[in-house]
Enzyme design. Structure first.
Site, PDB file in Angstrom:
ATOM      1  N   GLU A  53       0.794  -1.275   0.110  1.00 47.90           N
ATOM      2  CA  GLU A  53      -0.033  -0.076  -0.061  1.00 47.90           C
ATOM      3  C   GLU A  53       0.856   1.254   0.123  1.00 47.90           C
ATOM      4  O   GLU A  53       0.423   2.165  -0.536  1.00 47.90           O
ATOM      5  CB  GLU A  53      -0.967  -0.007   1.046  1.00 47.90           C
ATOM      6  CG  GLU A  53      -2.057  -1.060   1.147  1.00 47.90           C
ATOM      7  CD  GLU A  53      -1.687  -2.320   1.638  1.00 47.90           C
ATOM      8  OE1 GLU A  53      -0.448  -2.579   1.774  1.00 47.90           O
ATOM      9  OE2 GLU A  53      -2.547  -3.151   1.748  1.00 47.90           O
ATOM     10  N   PHE A 115     -11.089  -8.084  13.256  1.00 47.82           N
ATOM     11  CA  PHE A 115      -9.904  -8.574  12.518  1.00 47.82           C
ATOM     12  C   PHE A 115      -9.603  -7.408  11.434  1.00 47.82           C
ATOM     13  O   PHE A 115     -10.542  -6.920  10.602  1.00 47.82           O
ATOM     14  CB  PHE A 115     -10.395  -9.982  11.632  1.00 47.82           C
ATOM     15  CG  PHE A 115      -9.174 -10.291  10.718  1.00 47.82           C
ATOM     16  CD1 PHE A 115      -8.056 -10.813  11.159  1.00 47.82           C
ATOM     17  CD2 PHE A 115      -9.519 -10.183   9.503  1.00 47.82           C
ATOM     18  CE1 PHE A 115      -7.028 -10.979  10.241  1.00 47.82           C
ATOM     19  CE2 PHE A 115      -8.476 -10.747   8.564  1.00 47.82           C
ATOM     20  CZ  PHE A 115      -7.243 -10.950   8.856  1.00 47.82           C
ATOM     21  N   GLN A 116      -8.506  -7.134  11.420  1.00 49.87           N
ATOM     22  CA  GLN A 116      -8.090  -6.061  10.395  1.00 49.87           C
ATOM     23  C   GLN A 116      -8.655  -4.780  10.673  1.00 49.87           C
ATOM     24  O   GLN A 116      -8.956  -3.935  10.008  1.00 49.87           O
ATOM     25  CB  GLN A 116      -8.268  -6.287   8.985  1.00 49.87           C
ATOM     26  CG  GLN A 116      -7.081  -7.618   8.406  1.00 49.87           C
ATOM     27  CD  GLN A 116      -7.002  -7.595   6.892  1.00 49.87           C
ATOM     28  OE1 GLN A 116      -7.995  -7.406   6.470  1.00 49.87           O
ATOM     29  NE2 GLN A 116      -5.684  -8.102   6.581  1.00 49.87           N
ATOM     30  N   LYS A 165     -17.513  -1.458   5.730  1.00 49.83           N
ATOM     31  CA  LYS A 165     -17.972  -2.494   4.481  1.00 49.83           C
ATOM     32  C   LYS A 165     -19.277  -2.576   4.417  1.00 49.83           C
ATOM     33  O   LYS A 165     -19.829  -2.440   3.147  1.00 49.83           O
ATOM     34  CB  LYS A 165     -17.564  -3.792   4.924  1.00 49.83           C
ATOM     35  CG  LYS A 165     -17.364  -4.724   3.826  1.00 49.83           C
ATOM     36  CD  LYS A 165     -16.892  -6.157   4.148  1.00 49.83           C
ATOM     37  CE  LYS A 165     -16.883  -7.196   2.994  1.00 49.83           C
ATOM     38  NZ  LYS A 165     -16.284  -8.399   3.268  1.00 49.83           N
ATOM     39  N   MET A 483      24.237   9.603   2.505  1.00 49.14           N
ATOM     40  CA  MET A 483      23.935  10.801   3.310  1.00 49.14           C
ATOM     41  C   MET A 483      24.133  10.495   4.604  1.00 49.14           C
ATOM     42  O   MET A 483      24.658  11.276   5.371  1.00 49.14           O
ATOM     43  CB  MET A 483      22.721  11.495   3.059  1.00 49.14           C
ATOM     44  CG  MET A 483      22.388  12.805   3.506  1.00 49.14           C
ATOM     45  SD  MET A 483      23.463  13.921   2.790  1.00 49.14           S
ATOM     46  CE  MET A 483      22.681  14.586   1.406  1.00 49.14           C
TER      47      MET A 483
END
Lengths: 586, 170
Positions: A53, A115-116, A165, A483
């Protein structure tokens, strides 16, 4: 009027289409399955499947920055949303318009540690311009349209819409954007004319003026760059750009001083330090620009044009603040400049240019390309020369290679340069290049990368392969986090803690496994051929260029130092040890 | 370049949409950017337009106060930000419930002082009073200090609500 009830997921797709969205970057998961089902059943909005993502958000940033449109992201709940957080923060810092749709567990499970599940609006509140949790499908159309309005208007930024959802599955009527009242959020675009007159008066009387312009000019659209260029030319003043502003004024113009700031050119920083009138346009006086604040432009009267009132007087006290959109303000400023027949003090100005030319003569970007080992600066300079006149876009990761790209690549147009300026996100450039290439399928898109940054989001190679995106991944491989190594050398006694990159992949073989072309060189006399071959190949290429691992980025204003305390090269470093206060700064 | 480094208290009124998360946004802004909150109150003031009013007392230099207002102003659900301290005279009031547990002389003395301060008794047992007192912060502090040796047991304060004097409104 018809009252067709459609599922929330279809409302989302209709709203995206009505907002002119052609492409979204995303990754599916349980909570967003209804939306993916709706995507499957339409042809207007194209979905690009990323591999993580974080890559989706950076790709959307690249898409947005190179087109001026809003970048759109779709991710699932929980880890999908948390993986997007870095990209959202990046977009917030660099003012990139993003709408990120996140799935959420059904409303009745919110707060149950399902969940999630994660508190997406809570987590993203400080890293978005605004966010929404849609609990009622009847609010969905309005929220969708408002989110796009908020993302693109005023100072652009990322907006999250959290979508449970059940809301995506519930039925409601769709409302098109023209029927939504968006009066609530209306940032000021026109600048105060009295202030603009005051600014013009200051400018006309200036003896040592300088334009200091940033990403706000790019965000204001290509017309802002044109207006800026014309105004700078009609005043005859010098102009310097920030990292985010590169391309807002043509690098080939003789009034251009180059980039300013920590790794800016000598003449740019000296002009900033000595100027008597500073015209800051869409720039925000970041610490990388100002250096030590109490020594910043001590004699300057400062004019500051910015659409975000909170940018004004944040770090530096401003004399003439002008809140408004850069293009609108510059248009008015140009009119007033012309109508008052303002003419700058020619004598003073020519003395100022004489001084600037002396600084220029120092040639702070000089380096010597020998015959044994490739200098990283030389790679960028050759890339810039070899792509001159081409329709090209450059993205970068973060670190030394980013600074060299900013210093040595000449941008003559806005929206051609994509880099993570504010947040400094390693791993930005590869997915950003994908987004740019999706938006400009026939253009040359080069991600100037370092081998360490490259590894941070290289899962997206799979995305590049899937969509046959002909991006060129140009790795300046110095076998160090360059760097980090540079700072360890300058500030920590050369104790290179954990900055050496062990066990690097064979980048040529890596290219091969994804069906791409892999090129490699470590010889200066092969560099041009390799770059030419890279440009000529009609497909994705990974180029592994072994460069001098000991090379540092100069010039450099060490943290905590002032503009006139620049280090021009290694010989300066030994003479001036870093101050204690400087050490604690990043 | 000279900067005014004097730290002053400012009372800021903010008109916001009464929606979930708006208070978290304001509080998050203050904590995230390291600003002080001396007092913060919030309640709905217009149910037809779904608006709430937040009153926040903060402290900082002139530049910080200006930043706080600008940062508040750019939050999407915020309609208006008004610096009551700068914009002219204003009234600020706070309410406190003060529980004093004592008997005998101390109990009588607490009641006597409450009378001087025009605090009302809103609950009483044989060993305790709950006083309700309204006033500015200084008056409340003074009252609480006087109650301390007289059996002060518990305090609940609302924080400051403030409004501009005269005809102007938020």
């Amino acid at each position: 009027m018809s009252t067709t009830q459609i599922p929330g997921a279809e409302i989302i797709l209709k709203a995206l289409a009505d907002q002119g969205v052609e492409v979204i970057f995303g990754y599916p998961g349980g909570a967003v399955l209804p939306i993916y089902d709706a995507i499957y059943q339409q042809n207007q909005v194209r979905h690009i499947l990323v591999r993580q993502e974080g890559g989706a958000v950076h790709a959307a940033e690249g898409y947005a920055r190179s087109t001026g449109k809003v970048g759109v992201v779709l991710v699932t709940s929980g880890p999908g949303a948390t993986n997007a957080v870095t990209g959202l923060t990046d977009a917030l810092m660099d003012s990139i318009p993003i709408v990120c749709l996140t799935g959420q567990v059904p409303t009745h499970l919110i707060g149950n540690d399902a969940f999630q599940e994660c508190d997406t609006t809570g987590i993203t509140r400080p890293c978005t311009k605004h966010n929404y949790l849609v609990k009622d499908v009847n609010d969905l159309s309005k929220v969708m349209h408002e989110a796009f309005h908020v993302a693109r208007s005023g100072r652009p930024g990322p907006v999250v819409i959290d979508l449970p959802k059940d809301v995506c599955m519930a039925l409601a009527e769709y409302t098109p954007p023209e029927k939504i009242d968006l009066k609530k959020y209306q940032p000021r675009v026109k600048g105060d004319l009295d202030k603009i007159r005051e600014a013009v008066k200051l400018m006309a009387g200036a003896k040592k003026p300088v334009f200091y312009c940033g990403g706000g000019v790019i965000n204001s659209g290509p017309s802002a760059s044109k207006l800026l260029t014309n105004l700078v030319r009609s005043t005859g003043f010098p102009c310097t750009l920030t990292l985010m502003g590169l391309g807002a004024f043509p690098a080939s113009d003789k009034q251009y001083l180059g980039m300013l700031g920590m790794h800016g050119r000598y003449e740019a920083n000296k002009a900033m330090h000595d100027c008597d009138v500073m015209i800051a346009v869409g720039s925000r006086f970041d610490d990388r620009i100002t250096g030590r604040l109490d020594a910043f432009a001590p004699d300057a009267k400062i004019i500051h044009i910015d659409i975000d009132p909170s940018s004004i007087n944040k770090n530096v006290k401003v004399d003439v603040p002008i809140v408004g959109d850069v293009a609108h303000v510059l248009e008015d400023m140009t009119k007033i400049w012309k109508s008052t027949q303002a003419s700058p003090n020619k004598k003073a100005l020519s003395a100022w240019w004489k001084q600037i030319d002396e600084w220029r003569a120092v040639d702070s970007l000089k380096y010597t390309q020998g015959t044994e080992i490739i200098k990283p600066q030389h790679v960028i300079q050759r890339l810039s020369d070899l792509t001159k006149g081409m329709d090209s876009y450059i993205t970068t990761e973060v670190g030394q290679h980013q600074m060299w790209a900013a210093q040595y690549f000449d941008f003559d147009e806005p929206n051609r340069w994509m880099t993570s300026g504010g947040l400094g996100t390693m791993g930005y450039g590869l997915p950003a290049a994908m987004g740019v290439q999706i938006a400009h399928p026939d253009s040359l898109v080069v991600d100037v990368s370092g081998e360490a940054s490259f590894l941070m989001n290289m899962q997206e190679l799979s995305t590049i392969a899937q969509y046959r995106l002909p991006v060129k991944l140009l790795i300046l491989n110095n076998f160090y986090m360059g760097m980090v190594r540079q700072w360890q050398e300058l500030m920590h006694g050369g104790r290179y803690a954990e900055s050496y990159m062990e066990s690097l992949p064979d980048f040529v073989k890596l290219a091969d496994t994804f069906g791409m072309t892999g090129l490699r060189t470590s010889k200066p006399d092969e560099l041009d051929d390799v770059l030419k071959e890279m440009i000529a190949i009609d497909g994705p290429v990974i180029v592994d260029i072994h460069v001098d691992p000991k090379e540092n980025v100069y010039p450099m204003i060490p943290s905590g130092a002032a503009h006139d305390e620049m280090l021009l090269g290694p010989e300066d470093t030994a003479a001036t040890p870093m101050s204690e206060e400087g050490m604690v700064l990043v | 370049m000279t900067r005014d480094e004097t730290v002053n208290f400012h009372t800021i009124s903010v008109l916001v949409d009464n929606e979930p998360g708006v208070l978290a946004r304001v509080i998050g802004l203050f904590s995230g950017r390291g600003y002080n909150i001396e007092s913060l109150t919030v309640a709905e003031i217009d149910d037809a337009r779904n608006l709430s009013r937040i009153t926040v007392v903060t402290s900082g230099t002139e530049m910080i106060i200006e930043q706080i207002k600008a940062q508040l102003g750019r939050l999407v659900p915020i309609h208006r930000v008004s610096d009551l301290t700068l914009e002219g005279p204003h009234v600020d009031r706070e309410l406190a419930l003060v529980k004093v547990v004592s008997t005998g002389d101390q109990r009588v003395e607490s009641l006597r002082i409450a009378d001087i301060f025009r605090a009302r008794v809103v609950d009483s047992t044989n060993e305790s009073f709950v006083f309700e007192i309204v006033g500015d912060t200084g008056k409340l502090n003074a009252f609480i200090e006087l109650m301390r040796p007289l059996g002060l047991a518990d305090i609940s304060r609302t924080g400051i609500a403030a409004i501009a004097r005269g005809t102007s409104s938020l």
